[in-house]
Design an enzyme around this catalytic site. Sequence first.
Site, PDB file in Angstrom:
ATOM      1  N   HIS A  64       2.242  -7.461   7.219  1.00 38.41           N
ATOM      2  CA  HIS A  64       1.929  -8.399   6.040  1.00 38.41           C
ATOM      3  C   HIS A  64       2.723  -9.699   6.367  1.00 38.41           C
ATOM      4  O   HIS A  64       3.898  -9.984   5.776  1.00 38.41           O
ATOM      5  CB  HIS A  64       2.660  -7.671   4.742  1.00 38.41           C
ATOM      6  CG  HIS A  64       1.917  -6.358   4.599  1.00 38.41           C
ATOM      7  ND1 HIS A  64       0.762  -6.122   3.958  1.00 38.41           N
ATOM      8  CD2 HIS A  64       2.222  -4.955   4.861  1.00 38.41           C
ATOM      9  CE1 HIS A  64       0.282  -4.997   3.761  1.00 38.41           C
ATOM     10  NE2 HIS A  64       1.264  -4.219   4.297  1.00 38.41           N
ATOM     11  N   GLY A  70       5.294  -6.053  -3.965  1.00 44.61           N
ATOM     12  CA  GLY A  70       6.310  -6.495  -4.961  1.00 44.61           C
ATOM     13  C   GLY A  70       5.972  -5.673  -6.189  1.00 44.61           C
ATOM     14  O   GLY A  70       5.982  -6.227  -7.218  1.00 44.61           O
ATOM     15  N   GLU A  71       6.119  -4.425  -5.960  1.00 44.50           N
ATOM     16  CA  GLU A  71       5.628  -3.358  -6.826  1.00 44.50           C
ATOM     17  C   GLU A  71       6.915  -3.200  -8.202  1.00 44.50           C
ATOM     18  O   GLU A  71       6.840  -2.521  -8.912  1.00 44.50           O
ATOM     19  CB  GLU A  71       5.375  -2.141  -6.540  1.00 44.50           C
ATOM     20  CG  GLU A  71       3.964  -2.120  -5.871  1.00 44.50           C
ATOM     21  CD  GLU A  71       4.191  -2.395  -4.160  1.00 44.50           C
ATOM     22  OE1 GLU A  71       4.965  -3.043  -3.842  1.00 44.50           O
ATOM     23  OE2 GLU A  71       3.269  -1.853  -3.569  1.00 44.50           O
ATOM     24  N   THR A 100      -0.997  -5.115  -1.654  1.00 42.35           N
ATOM     25  CA  THR A 100      -1.157  -4.700  -2.765  1.00 42.35           C
ATOM     26  C   THR A 100      -1.360  -5.891  -3.872  1.00 42.35           C
ATOM     27  O   THR A 100      -1.981  -6.019  -4.698  1.00 42.35           O
ATOM     28  CB  THR A 100       0.345  -4.150  -3.543  1.00 42.35           C
ATOM     29  OG1 THR A 100       0.770  -3.140  -2.619  1.00 42.35           O
ATOM     30  CG2 THR A 100       0.023  -3.360  -4.619  1.00 42.35           C
ATOM     31  N   ARG A 164      -2.601   2.237  -6.682  1.00 40.16           N
ATOM     32  CA  ARG A 164      -2.741   0.915  -6.512  1.00 40.16           C
ATOM     33  C   ARG A 164      -3.915   0.421  -6.249  1.00 40.16           C
ATOM     34  O   ARG A 164      -4.224  -0.864  -5.888  1.00 40.16           O
ATOM     35  CB  ARG A 164      -1.388   0.543  -5.714  1.00 40.16           C
ATOM     36  CG  ARG A 164      -0.114   0.509  -6.206  1.00 40.16           C
ATOM     37  CD  ARG A 164       0.771   0.558  -5.113  1.00 40.16           C
ATOM     38  NE  ARG A 164       0.794   1.609  -4.025  1.00 40.16           N
ATOM     39  CZ  ARG A 164       1.516   1.416  -2.890  1.00 40.16           C
ATOM     40  NH1 ARG A 164       2.310   0.309  -2.581  1.00 40.16           N
ATOM     41  NH2 ARG A 164       1.158   2.396  -1.983  1.00 40.16           N
ATOM     42  N   HIS A 196      -6.208   1.495   3.780  1.00 38.04           N
ATOM     43  CA  HIS A 196      -4.810   1.932   3.434  1.00 38.04           C
ATOM     44  C   HIS A 196      -5.054   3.139   2.655  1.00 38.04           C
ATOM     45  O   HIS A 196      -5.813   3.015   1.506  1.00 38.04           O
ATOM     46  CB  HIS A 196      -4.284   0.807   2.394  1.00 38.04           C
ATOM     47  CG  HIS A 196      -3.098   1.201   1.393  1.00 38.04           C
ATOM     48  ND1 HIS A 196      -1.964   1.161   1.658  1.00 38.04           N
ATOM     49  CD2 HIS A 196      -3.256   2.152   0.323  1.00 38.04           C
ATOM     50  CE1 HIS A 196      -1.181   1.678   0.906  1.00 38.04           C
ATOM     51  NE2 HIS A 196      -2.078   2.413  -0.119  1.00 38.04           N
ATOM     52  N   HIS A 225      -1.509   4.807   7.467  1.00 35.34           N
ATOM     53  CA  HIS A 225      -0.336   5.721   6.613  1.00 35.34           C
ATOM     54  C   HIS A 225      -0.849   7.202   6.845  1.00 35.34           C
ATOM     55  O   HIS A 225      -0.566   7.838   5.930  1.00 35.34           O
ATOM     56  CB  HIS A 225      -0.370   5.200   5.206  1.00 35.34           C
ATOM     57  CG  HIS A 225      -0.261   3.616   5.241  1.00 35.34           C
ATOM     58  ND1 HIS A 225       0.609   2.855   5.885  1.00 35.34           N
ATOM     59  CD2 HIS A 225      -1.081   2.971   4.205  1.00 35.34           C
ATOM     60  CE1 HIS A 225       0.317   1.582   5.437  1.00 35.34           C
ATOM     61  NE2 HIS A 225      -0.467   1.516   4.440  1.00 35.34           N
ATOM     62  N   ARG A 228       1.856   9.818   6.172  1.00 35.55           N
ATOM     63  CA  ARG A 228       2.342  10.014   4.778  1.00 35.55           C
ATOM     64  C   ARG A 228       2.824  11.194   4.335  1.00 35.55           C
ATOM     65  O   ARG A 228       3.605  11.336   3.648  1.00 35.55           O
ATOM     66  CB  ARG A 228       1.252   9.094   3.723  1.00 35.55           C
ATOM     67  CG  ARG A 228       1.957   8.930   2.468  1.00 35.55           C
ATOM     68  CD  ARG A 228       0.655   8.287   1.467  1.00 35.55           C
ATOM     69  NE  ARG A 228       0.250   6.912   2.069  1.00 35.55           N
ATOM     70  CZ  ARG A 228       0.983   5.766   1.639  1.00 35.55           C
ATOM     71  NH1 ARG A 228       2.085   5.907   1.019  1.00 35.55           N
ATOM     72  NH2 ARG A 228       0.452   4.565   2.184  1.00 35.55           N
ATOM     73  N   ASP A 286       3.490  -1.953   9.567  1.00 31.11           N
ATOM     74  CA  ASP A 286       3.380  -2.409   8.253  1.00 31.11           C
ATOM     75  C   ASP A 286       4.350  -3.238   7.899  1.00 31.11           C
ATOM     76  O   ASP A 286       4.979  -3.384   6.585  1.00 31.11           O
ATOM     77  CB  ASP A 286       3.437  -0.762   7.106  1.00 31.11           C
ATOM     78  CG  ASP A 286       2.757  -1.275   6.042  1.00 31.11           C
ATOM     79  OD1 ASP A 286       2.087  -1.944   5.754  1.00 31.11           O
ATOM     80  OD2 ASP A 286       3.352  -0.478   5.005  1.00 31.11           O
TER      81      ASP A 286
HETATM   82 ZN    ZN Z   1      -0.895  -0.052   3.252  1.00 27.95          ZN
END
Ligand code: ZN
Length: 393
Positions: A64, A70-71, A100, A164, A196, A225, A228, A286
């Site tokens: 990124h 920036g959740e 996001t 999200r 994602h 991911h 995960r 990431d």
């Molecule tokens: Zn992702």
Amino acid sequence: MPKIVLIKNARVFAPEDLGVQDVLVAGEKISQLGEGLELPSELGETIDASGAWLIPGLVDSLVHIAGGGGEGGFASRTPELDPVEAFSSGVTTVVGVLGTDATTRTLNDLYGKFRALCEQGLSCYMHTGSYEFPVMTVTGSVRSDIVFMQNVIGVGELAISDHRSSQPRTEELVRVASDARVAGLLSGKKGVLSIHVGDGKGRLDPLFDALEHSDLPAEQFYPTHINRNRALLAQGIEFAKSGGYIDFTASTTDAILESGEVRASHALKLAIQAGVPVERIIMSSDGQGSLPDFCENGLLKSLDVASVASLFGELRRAVQEEGVSFVDALRSVTSNPATVLGLGGKGGIAAGLDADLSIVDPSNFEIRSVMARGNWQYLEGKCRDALGRFAQE
Ligand code: ZN
């Protein structure tokens, strides 16, 4: 005359083990590999790398670069990538994505940052789009972004199985992937759809549905991911064995590991042991994304920032703690992402490829020096300053 550098007597991993070789760099390219190469001092610089390893610059397929999520509200927006962080950890190529947040960050920001990184010596590519469906673009369509924008190689990371995500339907996923595929065919790019995959209950099911209800090949999708959690990893292993690629995320936190994530280096070992062809496995950092830790009820507990430095960290961990062969681990962060994403000249050491190289000390597995497109960006443990000079002792 192009700048000429001869790196002598290093054990070269290209990523396959070529043994001790000399590598001649002319301008931005590797011009020759061989034994007993010599360079008159008036023509260029000779570096004696006896005892060291020479590896390709790492290819980080998901960063990124303009900041990711920036959740936790505006104050938690993650920062942009500092190229020094990439060079000092052996990363010389990045693929930039939004994340996001495609509301306060736009593809215009991403494009500006991509251009800045290119000028700063990093090899940089980007995807159009973001987490969202309908897909945001620069020129009006996924097809024209990929066809007309030089280093736009695909679309994504589009989010599935995540609270999200925009919760795209199967036909919507298929449409985006087919637009990327056709644009790729027209422009000589891979045109992948980066996906994602969140920790939602659907896991990879939307992808399997998309494959079942279309004529698209599994290679068109690039799900990330996949480490995960154990259930997603098991499904990812099946996806890779049926012809797809899987990507493991190197950045993590103790809290995320405690909540069930499988460390990327461990996932790499498990996937190889399960019979996934090693060329189908990739690790990415990431970097600059958010690493949120959510409670069971969906509330945010904590948020950290992912780092590109995690990529070399997981390469080292795969070898030292998981017993993965150095060549296999190295492939997952060099030639595999370069091949899967169609990044010509990247991810290897051979005549004609870009001179993206790291000198590694095998005694402590530390990076000593990093060259990107023929220029030293990190030299004997020192970064360049703002004026492009290496700090003096
Ligand atoms: Zn992702």
